[in-house]
Design a protein around this motif. Structure first.
Motif, PDB file in Angstrom:
ATOM      1  N   ASP A   1       0.243   5.492   0.349  1.00  0.00           N
ATOM      2  CA  ASP A   1      -0.693   6.583   0.612  1.00  0.00           C
ATOM      3  C   ASP A   1      -0.073   7.915   0.209  1.00  0.00           C
ATOM      4  O   ASP A   1       1.086   8.179   0.512  1.00  0.00           O
ATOM      5  CB  ASP A   1      -1.051   6.647   2.103  1.00  0.00           C
ATOM      6  CG  ASP A   1      -1.871   5.454   2.561  1.00  0.00           C
ATOM      7  OD1 ASP A   1      -2.630   4.915   1.746  1.00  0.00           O
ATOM      8  OD2 ASP A   1      -1.739   5.063   3.740  1.00  0.00           O
TER       9      ASP A   1
ATOM     10  N   THR B   1      -7.284  -2.563  -1.306  1.00  0.00           N
ATOM     11  CA  THR B   1      -7.638  -1.199  -0.944  1.00  0.00           C
ATOM     12  C   THR B   1      -8.414  -1.175   0.368  1.00  0.00           C
ATOM     13  O   THR B   1      -9.133  -2.128   0.701  1.00  0.00           O
ATOM     14  CB  THR B   1      -8.483  -0.531  -2.041  1.00  0.00           C
ATOM     15  OG1 THR B   1      -9.650  -1.313  -2.282  1.00  0.00           O
ATOM     16  CG2 THR B   1      -7.685  -0.392  -3.325  1.00  0.00           C
TER      17      THR B   1
ATOM     18  N   ILE C   1      -5.117  11.606   4.063  1.00  0.00           N
ATOM     19  CA  ILE C   1      -4.862  10.697   2.937  1.00  0.00           C
ATOM     20  C   ILE C   1      -5.781  11.082   1.786  1.00  0.00           C
ATOM     21  O   ILE C   1      -7.005  11.093   1.927  1.00  0.00           O
ATOM     22  CB  ILE C   1      -5.102   9.229   3.349  1.00  0.00           C
ATOM     23  CG1 ILE C   1      -4.132   8.827   4.459  1.00  0.00           C
ATOM     24  CG2 ILE C   1      -4.948   8.303   2.153  1.00  0.00           C
ATOM     25  CD1 ILE C   1      -4.379   7.436   5.020  1.00  0.00           C
TER      26      ILE C   1
ATOM     27  N   THR D   1      -4.854   6.422  -2.307  1.00  0.00           N
ATOM     28  CA  THR D   1      -4.258   5.182  -1.845  1.00  0.00           C
ATOM     29  C   THR D   1      -4.130   4.212  -3.007  1.00  0.00           C
ATOM     30  O   THR D   1      -5.107   3.947  -3.718  1.00  0.00           O
ATOM     31  CB  THR D   1      -5.107   4.526  -0.732  1.00  0.00           C
ATOM     32  OG1 THR D   1      -5.075   5.354   0.431  1.00  0.00           O
ATOM     33  CG2 THR D   1      -4.569   3.146  -0.367  1.00  0.00           C
TER      34      THR D   1
ATOM     35  N   ARG E   1       0.841  -1.203   0.000  1.00  0.00           N
ATOM     36  CA  ARG E   1       0.000   0.000   0.000  1.00  0.00           C
ATOM     37  C   ARG E   1       0.869   1.242   0.000  1.00  0.00           C
ATOM     38  O   ARG E   1       1.878   1.305   0.704  1.00  0.00           O
ATOM     39  CB  ARG E   1      -0.918  -0.014   1.226  1.00  0.00           C
ATOM     40  CG  ARG E   1      -1.701   1.269   1.449  1.00  0.00           C
ATOM     41  CD  ARG E   1      -2.713   1.099   2.567  1.00  0.00           C
ATOM     42  NE  ARG E   1      -3.287   2.385   2.942  1.00  0.00           N
ATOM     43  CZ  ARG E   1      -4.314   2.539   3.775  1.00  0.00           C
ATOM     44  NH1 ARG E   1      -4.878   1.468   4.318  1.00  0.00           N
ATOM     45  NH2 ARG E   1      -4.774   3.747   4.065  1.00  0.00           N
TER      46      ARG E   1
END
Length: 231
Positions: free
Chosen positions: A66, A82, A74, A77, A64
């Motif tokens: 961000d 997800t 954030i 992403t 991941r």
């Protein structure tokens, strides 16, 4: 998609005047344009960063990533799995895993994204959202069917039991649907406020273009297919 830039009021007024005057111009006249002075007011820099001389890494491997704004919120992403959707500060379960990119607004609420869904056969999806539900969506299904839908914005309802937060998934109508069925049949359907298709443009199995009118029960009550009616 075009993104807004901060334009001084004087520049806005100038541009509006240009647009108004353009209607009265002849086809031979040069187009009206913003002055250099107006452009200078909205230039952020004449030397924007457009390239990186040396990448930090040739390859990045992560589950991941961000992207955050200056406030630490954030805003984007990218992930193999997800995060579940966040709507007005509450996170809800996702029906199935989606691998891809999710977009968030300045409050951290999900406002769209695209990726692949982990359903049997795999599915490609893309959506942009109203504050509490999908606004437009694309879907490529495992059987080959492709669809695009535009949903009417539902009323924004706040629930005291949720801390006066927005209620997700409020029922609304899909007013426009564009589909290519798995067998290749194309259709464009327009629906009424009760989510009932009332008009459909399609091509018949014989290859004739047709316009179909439907009643509230979804029954075709009249069809216009001029080519099919020729002797």
């Amino acid at each position: 998609m075009r993104f807004a830039i901060a334009v001084p009021a004087a520049a806005v007024a100038s541009c509006l005047a240009f647009a108004s005057n353009a209607l009265a111009q002849s086809g031979d006249a040069p187009p009206r344009r913003p002055s250099v002075a107006a452009l200078e007011q909205v230039i952020a820099t004449r030397t924007p960063e457009t390239r990186v001389e040396t990448p930090d890494q040739d390859r990045i491997t992560a589950r991941r990533i961000d992207i955050v704004d200056e406030n630490g919120v954030i805003r984007m992403t990218l992930a193999g799995q997800t995060p579940a959707p966040i709507i007005d500060g509450i996170q809800y379960k996702r029906a199935f895993n989606v691998s891809g990119l999710i977009l968030y607004d300045e409050k951290g609420s999900e406002r769209g994204g695209f990726g692949t869904a982990d359903v049997d056969g795999g599915m490609a999806v893309l959506a942009l959202d109203h504050p509490a539900m999908d606004a437009i969506g694309w879907r490529v299904s495992p059987d080959g069917a492709v669809s695009f839908s535009i949903n009417q914005a539902p009323p924004l309802i706040r629930e005291p039991a949720l801390g006066d937060r927005l209620v997700p998934g409020v029922e609304t109508a899909t007013r426009i649907r564009l589909d290519v069925a798995a067998d290749g049949t194309p259709a464009i359907a327009l629906a009424d406020k009760a989510d009932r298709p009332r008009l459909r443009l399609t091509v018949t199995p014989e290859g004739y273009g047709a316009i179909e009118f439907l009643n509230a029960a979804g029954e075709v009550i009249h069809t216009l297919a001029p080519e099919a009616e020729r002797p």
